[in-house]
Motif scaffolding. Sequence first.
Motif, mmCIF file in Angstrom:
data_model
loop_
_atom_site.group_PDB
_atom_site.id
_atom_site.type_symbol
_atom_site.label_atom_id
_atom_site.label_comp_id
_atom_site.label_asym_id
_atom_site.label_seq_id
_atom_site.Cartn_x
_atom_site.Cartn_y
_atom_site.Cartn_z
ATOM 1 N N PHE A 277 81.232 80.675 -46.200
ATOM 2 C CA PHE A 277 81.163 79.310 -46.742
ATOM 3 C C PHE A 277 82.057 78.361 -45.954
ATOM 4 C CE2 PHE A 277 82.429 76.058 -49.924
ATOM 5 C CZ PHE A 277 81.170 75.527 -50.162
ATOM 6 N N ALA A 278 83.281 78.808 -45.633
ATOM 7 C CA ALA A 278 84.196 77.969 -44.860
ATOM 8 C C ALA A 278 83.626 77.667 -43.482
ATOM 9 C CB ALA A 278 85.551 78.656 -44.735
ATOM 10 N N PRO A 297 71.553 77.589 -50.771
ATOM 11 C CA PRO A 297 71.405 78.924 -50.177
ATOM 12 C C PRO A 297 72.481 79.909 -50.637
ATOM 13 C CG PRO A 297 71.192 77.212 -48.501
ATOM 14 C CD PRO A 297 71.692 76.551 -49.734
ATOM 15 N N PHE A 298 73.687 79.422 -50.824
ATOM 16 C CA PHE A 298 74.781 80.295 -51.279
ATOM 17 C C PHE A 298 74.563 80.724 -52.726
ATOM 18 C CE2 PHE A 298 76.565 77.452 -48.027
ATOM 19 C CZ PHE A 298 76.985 78.382 -47.108
ATOM 20 N N ALA A 300 71.736 80.951 -54.293
ATOM 21 C CA ALA A 300 70.608 81.881 -54.344
ATOM 22 C C ALA A 300 70.997 83.255 -53.808
ATOM 23 C CB ALA A 300 69.438 81.316 -53.546
ATOM 24 N N ASP A 301 71.708 83.273 -52.683
ATOM 25 C CA ASP A 301 72.078 84.532 -52.045
ATOM 26 C C ASP A 301 73.076 85.314 -52.889
ATOM 27 O OD1 ASP A 301 72.089 86.447 -49.957
ATOM 28 O OD2 ASP A 301 73.940 85.590 -49.160
ATOM 29 N N TRP A 302 74.009 84.596 -53.530
ATOM 30 C CA TRP A 302 75.050 85.253 -54.321
ATOM 31 C C TRP A 302 74.652 85.465 -55.765
ATOM 32 C CZ3 TRP A 302 79.410 81.432 -52.388
ATOM 33 C CH2 TRP A 302 79.587 81.620 -50.998
ATOM 34 N N LYS A 303 73.463 84.909 -56.132
ATOM 35 C CA LYS A 303 72.942 85.052 -57.510
ATOM 36 C C LYS A 303 73.935 84.534 -58.539
ATOM 37 C CE LYS A 303 69.910 88.966 -56.442
ATOM 38 N NZ LYS A 303 70.027 88.818 -54.969
ATOM 39 N N ILE A 304 74.356 83.297 -58.338
ATOM 40 C CA ILE A 304 75.283 82.678 -59.285
ATOM 41 C C ILE A 304 74.619 81.493 -59.987
ATOM 42 C CG2 ILE A 304 77.337 83.399 -58.075
ATOM 43 C CD1 ILE A 304 77.535 80.708 -56.784
#
Length: 304
Positions: A277-278, A297-298, A300-304
């Motif tokens: 992310f950074a 995208p984050f 969705a990818d991390w399922k949060i």
Amino acid sequence: MASIGSETIILFGEVLADIFDDRKVFGGAPFNVARHLQAFGLHPLLISRIGNDELGCELLAQIKDIGMDDCGIQLDDLHPTGQVIVHMEERGHRFEILPEQAYDYIQADISHRIISALCPKLIYFGTLAQRNAVSAHALVSLLHSNKAPRLLDINLRKPWYDTRILKHSLMHANLVKINQEELDVLAVLFRLPGINEVQKAAALIKHFGLDSMLVTCGEEGAWQLDIENKVINVAGVVSSQPLVDTVGAGDGFASVYLLGHLRRWPVSLTLSRANTFAAALCEIRGAIPDSPDFYKPFIADWKI
């Protein structure tokens, strides 16, 4: 006030505007971290203070526009909204952090009333907002009234820190986020033993009774050391996109680290995702993306 969920994070400290010749950008580490946490669906509660002025009105409007809880923002009729004057020089930017700003006068009684009904999962704080005794007292009051784990994000900005502030902060922290250069500074200030970074970090953990220490290394990655001297290391991210600037990358890292801590991700996974992310933030201008689409995208990818 926004609905109080099970994942409230209190962030204490400065909210300010970086003043460039051609623009102003709202920021401050606690504010940046809070904005990322808001985008990730958590409930950040920022405890800060702004001036009752035009800049403060703009800042408050921005906070409301993104749906962030603003009940912890105090208004000050005597002191201005925090500002950092950015000077353009041959070797890059020079940041002039102005004294006597509204965030130096956070009132303990007001913040205590706000948080008394909360059960935060984490408390985030730094060092800059402790330069004045008024805000320092408000932070002490907050920490004494709540037993939630505390993440200290050390950002050394000359001349606004000293050994007293650092010692007091470390004594009240459970987790510490720091970069390699700052770790070396603390090793000298506190005369810590050790011939390498891990030994210095271990000495700091032992000296202040910390649970763990997170050390960021920029493009080289990051590592964490716990109380049992276990080191977890992750390599840096190699991006295919050009680097635009590194402003706010550390704040982005901190936000994902907090997220991972709350979601109980394995430490190695948390560090890897924080790194990713950074690195993505370094591909855009400024500390905060212009569009919430940046986070999709984050999420969705991390399922949060």
